[in-house]
Scaffold this motif. Structure first.
Motif, PDB file in Angstrom:
ATOM      1  N   LEU A  66     -22.682 -58.311 -21.193  1.00 40.51           N
ATOM      2  CA  LEU A  66     -21.663 -57.110 -20.912  1.00 40.51           C
ATOM      3  C   LEU A  66     -22.062 -56.005 -22.305  1.00 40.51           C
ATOM      4  O   LEU A  66     -21.305 -55.183 -22.260  1.00 40.51           O
ATOM      5  N   ALA A  67     -23.025 -56.126 -22.973  1.00 45.01           N
ATOM      6  CA  ALA A  67     -23.476 -55.299 -23.974  1.00 45.01           C
ATOM      7  C   ALA A  67     -23.590 -54.032 -23.659  1.00 45.01           C
ATOM      8  O   ALA A  67     -24.140 -53.915 -22.454  1.00 45.01           O
ATOM      9  N   GLY A  68     -23.405 -53.187 -24.345  1.00 51.55           N
ATOM     10  CA  GLY A  68     -23.828 -51.689 -24.105  1.00 51.55           C
ATOM     11  C   GLY A  68     -23.034 -50.762 -25.097  1.00 51.55           C
ATOM     12  O   GLY A  68     -21.780 -50.919 -24.828  1.00 51.55           O
ATOM     13  N   GLU A  69     -23.607 -49.829 -25.682  1.00 48.30           N
ATOM     14  CA  GLU A  69     -22.853 -48.895 -26.347  1.00 48.30           C
ATOM     15  C   GLU A  69     -22.135 -48.104 -25.634  1.00 48.30           C
ATOM     16  O   GLU A  69     -22.576 -47.468 -24.656  1.00 48.30           O
ATOM     17  N   ARG A  70     -20.729 -47.742 -25.944  1.00 52.41           N
ATOM     18  CA  ARG A  70     -19.904 -46.948 -25.260  1.00 52.41           C
ATOM     19  C   ARG A  70     -20.566 -45.362 -25.083  1.00 52.41           C
ATOM     20  O   ARG A  70     -20.902 -44.753 -26.019  1.00 52.41           O
ATOM     21  N   VAL A  71     -20.319 -44.794 -23.824  1.00 50.75           N
ATOM     22  CA  VAL A  71     -21.103 -43.543 -23.526  1.00 50.75           C
ATOM     23  C   VAL A  71     -19.841 -42.741 -23.582  1.00 50.75           C
ATOM     24  O   VAL A  71     -20.363 -41.323 -23.343  1.00 50.75           O
ATOM     25  N   THR A  72     -18.586 -42.935 -24.080  1.00 49.46           N
ATOM     26  CA  THR A  72     -17.189 -42.199 -24.030  1.00 49.46           C
ATOM     27  C   THR A  72     -17.548 -41.182 -25.361  1.00 49.46           C
ATOM     28  O   THR A  72     -16.467 -41.075 -26.067  1.00 49.46           O
ATOM     29  N   LYS A  73     -18.780 -40.636 -25.665  1.00 50.64           N
ATOM     30  CA  LYS A  73     -18.799 -39.960 -27.139  1.00 50.64           C
ATOM     31  C   LYS A  73     -19.860 -38.951 -26.837  1.00 50.64           C
ATOM     32  O   LYS A  73     -20.571 -38.919 -25.790  1.00 50.64           O
ATOM     33  N   ARG A  74     -20.062 -37.961 -27.561  1.00 52.75           N
ATOM     34  CA  ARG A  74     -21.055 -36.921 -27.472  1.00 52.75           C
ATOM     35  C   ARG A  74     -22.500 -37.394 -27.197  1.00 52.75           C
ATOM     36  O   ARG A  74     -22.774 -38.394 -28.067  1.00 52.75           O
ATOM     37  N   TRP A  75     -23.297 -36.970 -26.257  1.00 53.24           N
ATOM     38  CA  TRP A  75     -24.390 -37.347 -25.754  1.00 53.24           C
ATOM     39  C   TRP A  75     -25.462 -36.826 -26.804  1.00 53.24           C
ATOM     40  O   TRP A  75     -26.432 -36.025 -26.270  1.00 53.24           O
ATOM     41  N   THR A  76     -25.528 -37.018 -27.964  1.00 50.34           N
ATOM     42  CA  THR A  76     -26.406 -36.438 -28.970  1.00 50.34           C
ATOM     43  C   THR A  76     -27.766 -37.316 -28.871  1.00 50.34           C
ATOM     44  O   THR A  76     -27.812 -38.508 -28.285  1.00 50.34           O
ATOM     45  N   GLU A  77     -28.896 -36.857 -29.311  1.00 50.95           N
ATOM     46  CA  GLU A  77     -30.171 -37.606 -29.123  1.00 50.95           C
ATOM     47  C   GLU A  77     -30.141 -38.939 -29.718  1.00 50.95           C
ATOM     48  O   GLU A  77     -30.443 -39.924 -29.238  1.00 50.95           O
ATOM     49  N   LYS A  78     -29.383 -39.036 -30.866  1.00 51.90           N
ATOM     50  CA  LYS A  78     -29.285 -40.435 -31.638  1.00 51.90           C
ATOM     51  C   LYS A  78     -28.358 -41.374 -30.751  1.00 51.90           C
ATOM     52  O   LYS A  78     -28.714 -42.453 -30.581  1.00 51.90           O
ATOM     53  N   ASP A 134     -28.632 -37.505 -12.215  1.00 51.90           N
ATOM     54  CA  ASP A 134     -28.247 -37.006 -13.368  1.00 51.90           C
ATOM     55  C   ASP A 134     -28.508 -38.242 -14.675  1.00 51.90           C
ATOM     56  O   ASP A 134     -29.230 -39.150 -14.278  1.00 51.90           O
ATOM     57  N   TYR A 135     -28.206 -37.850 -16.135  1.00 54.59           N
ATOM     58  CA  TYR A 135     -28.535 -38.826 -17.096  1.00 54.59           C
ATOM     59  C   TYR A 135     -28.008 -40.033 -16.876  1.00 54.59           C
ATOM     60  O   TYR A 135     -28.765 -41.074 -16.962  1.00 54.59           O
ATOM     61  N   LEU A 136     -26.596 -40.328 -16.477  1.00 52.51           N
ATOM     62  CA  LEU A 136     -26.175 -41.632 -16.443  1.00 52.51           C
ATOM     63  C   LEU A 136     -26.797 -42.424 -15.361  1.00 52.51           C
ATOM     64  O   LEU A 136     -26.994 -43.582 -15.377  1.00 52.51           O
ATOM     65  N   ALA A 137     -26.969 -41.714 -14.088  1.00 53.29           N
ATOM     66  CA  ALA A 137     -27.558 -42.506 -13.122  1.00 53.29           C
ATOM     67  C   ALA A 137     -29.198 -43.198 -13.413  1.00 53.29           C
ATOM     68  O   ALA A 137     -29.315 -44.115 -13.087  1.00 53.29           O
ATOM     69  N   GLU A 138     -29.895 -42.270 -14.198  1.00 54.85           N
ATOM     70  CA  GLU A 138     -31.190 -42.714 -14.691  1.00 54.85           C
ATOM     71  C   GLU A 138     -30.905 -43.699 -15.615  1.00 54.85           C
ATOM     72  O   GLU A 138     -32.065 -44.738 -15.588  1.00 54.85           O
ATOM     73  N   LEU A 139     -29.976 -43.696 -16.443  1.00 58.12           N
ATOM     74  CA  LEU A 139     -29.938 -44.702 -17.644  1.00 58.12           C
ATOM     75  C   LEU A 139     -29.446 -46.151 -16.718  1.00 58.12           C
ATOM     76  O   LEU A 139     -30.021 -47.133 -17.143  1.00 58.12           O
ATOM     77  N   LEU A 256     -16.615 -32.145 -24.971  1.00 57.97           N
ATOM     78  CA  LEU A 256     -17.110 -33.492 -24.703  1.00 57.97           C
ATOM     79  C   LEU A 256     -18.764 -33.243 -24.691  1.00 57.97           C
ATOM     80  O   LEU A 256     -19.385 -34.167 -24.556  1.00 57.97           O
ATOM     81  N   GLY A 257     -19.117 -32.111 -24.613  1.00 59.32           N
ATOM     82  CA  GLY A 257     -20.635 -31.994 -24.266  1.00 59.32           C
ATOM     83  C   GLY A 257     -20.997 -32.504 -23.140  1.00 59.32           C
ATOM     84  O   GLY A 257     -20.502 -32.353 -22.045  1.00 59.32           O
ATOM     85  N   GLY A 258     -22.216 -33.312 -23.163  1.00 59.84           N
ATOM     86  CA  GLY A 258     -22.854 -34.131 -21.888  1.00 59.84           C
ATOM     87  C   GLY A 258     -21.911 -35.067 -21.210  1.00 59.84           C
ATOM     88  O   GLY A 258     -22.080 -35.267 -20.174  1.00 59.84           O
TER      89      GLY A 258
END
Length: 296
Positions: A66-78, A134-139, A256-258
């Motif tokens: 179930l691991a995975g850094e939450r994506v509900t933050k700005r999609w900066t490169e880092k 889109d980005y999330l789909a590819e991820l 929210l950016g991306g």
């Protein structure tokens, strides 16, 4: 009794999953970055290995990742690098470890997301639908590909929708805003929301663990998705609070950016695999979910 490894055992969903496994008599080995955590839900803690190193799955019958850094933050490169490392690279290392084991766990349930489908507009999607662009789909596509190709292990990818549950960031923040009378439709409000009550998320994961006919992708979302405008109206009614505000699309894009792509788009998906294999949702409608979450 199974001995189940839960990666991400100290997270929001992980805690619920560990508790449910222990309640039905399974042994739980929790994995965390520190190698420690709440001992009431697991029988043993093991540490996540360093990058590139193998996992300690000795004595394990099944894996739930179930691991995975939450994506509900700005999609900066880092942050995008963190999203990738915590999903794709971690899953690749798990797969490599399993390929090198003589006695492998029989099943591996790996998290994914309904973001796999991209913005579905009004089309209703089952698990057979193609990946979005889109980005999330590819991820999500990379994530699922990383968790594959292990002979002798049944692998299932649980594509998770918006999780409604106490202690979860999504529900707690939404409820707070609506309770303060700040509930708002997002953009045009016509986008579909694939949601799931935490009890059904856990129930669906355990169902997949136990049923050999669940393999490949399976949607972890209610059979009754809702448009954002209807979600807003129904939650406002359940809380007896006005919900007439509008969060314009351009404001969300600035704030929210991306990530605004995910908020302004949506997924209308059906849990066809779970339903076909006999899973019965406890909270199939928003009204039922809100009643339990607000009044129980």
């Amino acid at each position: 009794m199974k001995i189940v490894a839960v990666i991400g055992a100290s997270g929001f969903v992980g805690r619920y999953v560990c508790e449910a496994l222990r309640a039905r008599g399974d042994g739980v080995v929790g994995f965390s970055r520190s190698g420690t955590g709440d001992t009431t839900r697991v029988m043993e803690w093991r540490k996540n290995p360093a990058a590139g190193e193998r996992w300690d799955f000795s004595g394990i019958d099944a894996i739930i990742n179930l691991a995975g850094e939450r994506v509900t933050k700005r999609w900066t490169e880092k942050n995008r690098q963190d999203f990738y490392r915590s999903r794709v690279e971690l899953s690749e290392t798990v797969a490599t470890t399993l390929r090198g084991m003589e006695k492998k766990p029989s099943v591996w349930i790996n998290a994914s997301g309904v973001g796999y489908y991209g913005d579905t507009a009004d089309a209703a999607y089952g698990e057979e639908a193609p990946m979005g662009k889109d980005y999330l789909a590819e991820l999500c596509g990379q994530w699922e590909h990383a968790a594959s190709g292990v002979d002798g292990v049944r692998i299932a990818h649980g594509r998770i929708g918006i999780v409604l549950g106490r202690g979860g960031m999504a529900w707690d923040q939404i409820k707070l805003l609506f309770s303060l009378g700040l509930g708002a439709r997002l953009g045009h409000g016509r986008q579909w929301m694939a949601w799931i009550h935490i009890d059904d998320l856990v129930g669906g994961i355990l169902h997949a663990l136990d049923h050999e006919d669940v393999h490949g992708a399976f949607n972890l979302a209610s059979p009754n998705p809702e448009r954002n405008v209807d979600f807003t109206r129904k939650l406002g009614k359940a809380l007896k609070r006005p919900a007439f505000w509008l969060a314009p699309a351009f404001v969300l894009r600035i704030a929210l950016g991306g990530f605004s792509e995910a908020v302004l788009g949506g997924q209308r998906v059906s849990p066809k695999v779970l339903l076909k294999s006999g899973y019965r949702f406890r909270y199939a409608t928003l009204e039922d979910a809100f009643t339990e979450l607000i009044h129980s």
